[in-house]
Design an enzyme around this catalytic site. Sequence first.
Site: not given
Lengths: 452, 436
Positions: A67, A70-71, A147
């Site tokens: 993840h 992905e950022h 997040e």
Amino acid sequence: MRIRHLIAVLVAPWLLTAALANPFEMTLKNGLRVIVKEDRRAPTVAQMVWYRIGSMDEVDGASGVAHVLEHMMFKGTPSVGPGEFNKLVAAAGGRDNAFTSRDYTAYFQQVPKEKLAEMMRLEADRMRHLNVDPKEFAQEIKVVMEERRMRTDDNPQSKLFEQMNAVAFQAHPYRRPIIGWMNDLETMTATDAKAWYDTWYVPNNAYVIIVGDVDHKEVFALAEKYYGALEGRPLPVRKPQVEPAQDGTRRVNVKAPAELPVLIMGYKAPVLRDIEKDSDPYALQMLAAILDGHDAARFNKKLVREDKVALSVNIDYDDTARGPGMIYLSGTPSEGKTVADLESALRAEIARIQKEGVSEPELKRARAQLVAAEVYKLDSMFGQAMEIGQIESAGLPYQKLDRMLDKLQKVTAAEVQAVAKKYFTDDTLTIGILEPQPLDGKPRRPSVASRH
Amino acid sequence: MKNAMKKLLTATVALFALVTAQSALAGVKIEHWVSPTGARVYFVESRVLPMLDVQVDFAAGSMFDPPGKSGTAALTRSTLDLGAGTRDETAIAEQLADIGATLGGGADTDRASVAVRTLSAPEKRNTAIDILRNVLQAPRYDAAIVERERARTVASLKEALTRPDAIGGRAFWSALYPVHPYGRQATPESVAALTRDDLAAHHARYYTAANASITLVGDISRAEAEKIAESLAAGLPAGSAASLPVSPVVPAGSTVKLAHPASQAHVLIGLPAIERGNPDFFPLLVGNYTLGGGGFVSRLMKEVRDARGYAYSVYSYFAPLKQTGPFQIGLQTKRSQANDAIKVTRDVLAGFLKDGPSAEELAAAKANLTGSFPLRLDSNKKILDNVSVIGFYGLPLDYLDRYQANVQAVTVDAVKQAFSRRVRPENLITVTVAAD
């Protein structure tokens, strides 16, 4: 849950020709598959790039790296500066985003059709040329921690779900949260993210899906032009990490500031591996529809409306995944009822199906809903791209979506009863309970005791 | 919960969705008429898919809750389809499922909506419309069902009152609208006191033909649309349009600080700003794209998220309503750095109010807002959402045709002037929950 055939023939004969040829597919020499579905209803197009890499491919101590990468994919290449990717998509009148799951990582843009080529150029660029700049990483990892706070730490239900999976799975990597444990995020470095990218972001580990007002031949030519030059590379061997059989009920309790308790009962369940030979996942889908497919389906009718044991009850079952499956029953007890009351009520509903089976009208209703959903699905180009992407991510061919729907339509009452008996067993059950805590840390006025 | 769980199970969406304050469409032909009984009707014929969407909107949102009876509009709407005419709640749900139709909608501050989606084949469509007609015209409000739904609503309100985002949102609206009904919120106590007669009275007063707009999008002819619309409106009382309360006044700026054990502070900054149909809307829309509306490319995103890593989500938007709706900036950040994040946010806002967007930023905003226009109308669902807003708020029928030109016409000066009229720093209200 897909019935292109049926729809084409019964309700929309004009779709027939399209259905036979559409979608179109090619594979580039570097191993990248390109799937194009022509849909000419509006002058827009969706591009999705799916990588066969998700949180289940991580190892202990590095949870969340899929993840985080992905950022980082928005943080620039030698030819596109940090933040420029978003800027260029915005300038094209587009929208873009990305998401990471246990099984895959996917990126998408929705744009006016004339901007597709530029989007393909941008995605191709970052498929092999990402910069993982330590300074950018240092800022972005903080964003990811925020997040996590937002999605999990301050969200009691998410926290419960995270804890529950950590207990339900012991060997399989589904036990780790997609977003990663906070401590793993704290110790992650730019080098970790870069290593992840270098290992997994190659064309032979990806597929591109394009749905919209396009000509597939033109798209194939663009794909050759932009993605064709990228080099493929053999991937590391992925070991299976099979979850050992569960031999007894597991329980986990989570305390968090909240008003209402939550109960989740998760049973180990199969997922589709062979579309032709498997039958249980189809029967479980129909079982889920009969229990919770509409407002007067069994769960809501009996537990919420008639007996008022629950404020809400849900069932959740995904029949496709790379890893092992679960079927989750969840709910919140009504005021004056306990999670134990709710658990008994849920068990009684399951027992009723195990003993008495389901009725033909219930099955018929579930089938009618499937047929309608197939039409409604076509209202969204993005939704159609998602459907293809998800099935492919589980290792199943999108060309078989129709066949899956046929199989689903043919599920019998006896099969539904059989899977209810087979999979709802205490030995493979994990129970998660959210115990609400007062916000100020002081004990609440005594309420109904919860026993478990 | 189901959706929440599904999301967790399948994907962690890494970047949040763009907040759009307004939407529109072009190249879509809207036919409009007033039904014989007085309902306004908006129809878009779309033959591509064999399906039909019908949405009926009433000026019956929470702004019309009687004083002391907050929660009336929401409960009236949520129990509307739980028994109507000869159908009990089970018959409604089963008959809809039998034809694969779905019934949706809800109530916000302004609107109460009931929407049905069905296959357009006549045998399916007729049943769906018949159920919709039943629900609109003859809800039963059975005492036992009202009691059950009231209890469920009270419980979910109590739960919401433990959540920092809900607590912050409620405090924000209360502070922005100390007098106007937009600031009143349902409480467990106010809902617990509601009776079936309160709901029936709200329905009788507001669910009327004169107070309704009907939007149809899909696979039917104009003649069929007229027939359906009239069958929906004819059985409603003629009624009269809802009368509006005195417009909100903009209160003095203030800060509300609420304690909470959460790990993140929730921050909201804003004030009452603009109503639907006001000409300042386009300069505000275009300007706000640069400030905090343009997803990943806004100044707030750059300064708060990209440069400092303070927040996952930071945004600003204008939400024009029937009466003066809010301008809102929002973010969540680790509680210990809330003050730093607020300071950066205020600096970004102050800089923007002073100078407006640069010429380059203005051009980028226009490029996106006009370029993305086709994406706003590439499904029946999006067309329905847009046309129902036009119908409900009485926006011009060529609103969509003129949308891109209206965006193009905005200048840096127009942005600065509109912001200086609508966003005065001395009136800003700041709400924090869980900030150290």
